[in-house]
Design a protein around this motif. Structure first.
Motif, PDB file in Angstrom:
ATOM      1  N   LYS A   1      -6.308  10.862  -1.502  1.00  0.00           N
ATOM      2  CA  LYS A   1      -5.822  10.790  -0.126  1.00  0.00           C
ATOM      3  C   LYS A   1      -4.849   9.635   0.053  1.00  0.00           C
ATOM      4  O   LYS A   1      -3.834   9.766   0.729  1.00  0.00           O
ATOM      5  N   SER A   2      -5.166   8.469  -0.511  1.00  0.00           N
ATOM      6  CA  SER A   2      -4.282   7.312  -0.453  1.00  0.00           C
ATOM      7  C   SER A   2      -4.612   6.410  -1.629  1.00  0.00           C
ATOM      8  O   SER A   2      -5.637   6.562  -2.292  1.00  0.00           O
TER       9      SER A   2
ATOM     10  N   SER B   1     -14.272  10.833   3.311  1.00  0.00           N
ATOM     11  CA  SER B   1     -13.557  10.142   2.229  1.00  0.00           C
ATOM     12  C   SER B   1     -14.526   9.253   1.469  1.00  0.00           C
ATOM     13  O   SER B   1     -15.476   8.713   2.037  1.00  0.00           O
TER      14      SER B   1
ATOM     15  N   TRP C   1     -14.378   6.228  -2.042  1.00  0.00           N
ATOM     16  CA  TRP C   1     -13.460   5.291  -2.688  1.00  0.00           C
ATOM     17  C   TRP C   1     -13.902   5.036  -4.126  1.00  0.00           C
ATOM     18  O   TRP C   1     -15.093   4.960  -4.419  1.00  0.00           O
TER      19      TRP C   1
ATOM     20  N   TRP D   1      -8.054   0.029  -4.876  1.00  0.00           N
ATOM     21  CA  TRP D   1      -8.925   1.166  -4.596  1.00  0.00           C
ATOM     22  C   TRP D   1      -8.100   2.433  -4.397  1.00  0.00           C
ATOM     23  O   TRP D   1      -6.941   2.389  -4.000  1.00  0.00           O
TER      24      TRP D   1
ATOM     25  N   ARG E   1       0.846  -1.181   0.000  1.00  0.00           N
ATOM     26  CA  ARG E   1       0.000   0.000   0.000  1.00  0.00           C
ATOM     27  C   ARG E   1       0.881   1.230   0.000  1.00  0.00           C
ATOM     28  O   ARG E   1       1.682   1.433   0.886  1.00  0.00           O
TER      29      ARG E   1
ATOM     30  N   LYS F   1     -17.067   2.801   1.134  1.00  0.00           N
ATOM     31  CA  LYS F   1     -15.974   1.976   1.640  1.00  0.00           C
ATOM     32  C   LYS F   1     -15.296   1.294   0.452  1.00  0.00           C
ATOM     33  O   LYS F   1     -15.901   1.165  -0.624  1.00  0.00           O
ATOM     34  N   PRO F   2     -14.043   0.832   0.621  1.00  0.00           N
ATOM     35  CA  PRO F   2     -13.352   0.136  -0.477  1.00  0.00           C
ATOM     36  C   PRO F   2     -13.855  -1.285  -0.651  1.00  0.00           C
ATOM     37  O   PRO F   2     -13.138  -2.256  -0.406  1.00  0.00           O
TER      38      PRO F   2
ATOM     39  N   VAL G   1     -19.193   8.220   7.079  1.00  0.00           N
ATOM     40  CA  VAL G   1     -18.081   8.699   6.256  1.00  0.00           C
ATOM     41  C   VAL G   1     -17.309   9.828   6.933  1.00  0.00           C
ATOM     42  O   VAL G   1     -16.220  10.171   6.495  1.00  0.00           O
TER      43      VAL G   1
ATOM     44  N   GLU H   1      -8.526   6.145  -2.363  1.00  0.00           N
ATOM     45  CA  GLU H   1      -9.282   6.982  -1.432  1.00  0.00           C
ATOM     46  C   GLU H   1      -9.195   8.427  -1.906  1.00  0.00           C
ATOM     47  O   GLU H   1      -8.106   8.952  -2.128  1.00  0.00           O
TER      48      GLU H   1
END
Length: 337
Positions: free
Chosen positions: A114-115, A189, A191, A120, A2, A94-95, A161, A122
């Motif tokens: 974000k990530s 956030s 996804w 997935w 990740r 959600k992922p 969320v 974010e």
């Protein structure tokens, strides 16, 4: 693996905002003497009844919040973005493919990251997405309880969320029964599937050239007996360098040293493949790709179909779903019976 797009200054700003909640403009309000019943317990899980807040105007609190907003604005400009490459792409709470859909975006839309992981991404929710809160906990467009859950839909069955602290201002957009929709919170956030977006490569600004250093005066050296010089230490190992033909994603963690175990196989005829070889693992009756392997083709060809452990440096590139592993050491494992 990740790889996170870290924005450290954002976390710092959020911590400052939490620490300065006591310096807010303040509001006096409670839900008109109403008692929160079972509905409040279901929505916010045993939170105490809010107390009245004094109307205080703190110059320190105002200045701190203005500074935080300026930092957030500067940080958002440097954030990594992705571009949507599909039509009517779902944004999920959600992922997970089973998670509820909170909104949709179209081809060409840009989203702030974000990530990011293998499956997935974010993202910061776009302005078109609505989130929902229960109307009993909003008085004069401000949050009354100590903590209020923001949900992906109008009901307690929808995913949380974001969480809003007491006295946070909200802007109602519409209503549905006992629920009202609001603009996206700062901490919220959503996804999106990694396969439906592409990273927008941002070239970092080049630093200005350093001014030339003035010449160092040479000291006068006297001829004196000198001891034998010490044995020189070996030079440090050079840093890992990615192959020049790889179009890397601008994320931290590129070139990390990793160890992967699986079966080496040919990648097949895939458009845009970065290598002829891939490392796989068995999932039922299919093979799941762990990464592509980029190295000596003759050596890798001799190991096709064999279980191996590969140590090397891992890179993520534009338009490729799986990372690329550049081997430093390959260990042949015994065949499983």
């Amino acid at each position: 693996m990740r790889l996170l797009q870290v924005i450290p200054i954002t976390n710092m700003v959020r911590s400052i905002l939490r620490a300065t909640r006591g310096f807010s403009l303040g509001r006096t309000g409670s839900p008109s003497g109403k008692r929160y019943g079972m509905r409040y317990v279901l929505e916010n899980r045993a939170l105490s009844r809010p107390k009245k807040m004094s109307r205080n105007l703190s110059l320190a609190g105002i200045l701190c919040r203005i500074t935080c907003l300026a930092l957030l604005s500067a940080t958002a400009q440097a954030a990594t973005e992705v571009r949507v490459i599909g039509q009517r792409v779902n944004l999920r709470a959600k992922p997970d493919l089973q998670s509820e859909v909170s909104g949709q975006v179209n081809r060409g839309d840009r989203l702030t990251v974000k990530s990011m992981s293998g499956e997935w991404v974010e993202i910061v929710p776009p302005d078109s997405v609505k989130f929902w809160v229960h109307k009993d906990f909003i008085v004069e467009n401000h949050v009354v309880p100590p903590r209020l859950n923001v949900r992906a839909g109008p009901g307690v069955n929808y995913s949380v969320v974001a969480v809003l602290p007491r006295d946070t201002p909200v802007k109602p957009l519409s209503s549905f029964g006992d629920w009202i929709s609001i603009e996206a919170a700062e901490d919220a956030s959503l996804w999106v599937s990694r396969e439906l977006v592409e990273v927008i490569r941002v070239e970092p600004p080049r630093p200005p050239p350093a001014p030339p250093e003035p010449p160092t005066p040479q000291p006068v050296v006297e001829t004196l007996p000198r001891p034998l010089p010490p044995t020189p230490s070996p030079p440090p190992a050079p840093a890992a360098k990615a192959p020049e033909d790889l179009n890397l994603i601008p994320l931290e963690g590129q070139g990390a040293h990793v160890e992967r175990t699986g079966t080496l196989r040919l990648a097949g005829f895939v458009l845009g493949r970065p290598s002829r070889f891939r490392l796989t693992r068995t999932q039922g009756h299919t093979y799941e790709t762990l990464c592509y392997v980029r190295g000596n083709d003759n050596q890798l060809q001799s190991l096709v179909g064999r279980p191996v452990t590969i140590k090397g440096h891992e890179y993520w590139v534009q338009g490729v779903r799986h990372p690329i592993l550049v081997p430093q050491q390959i260990m042949l494992l015994p065949d499983s019976e």
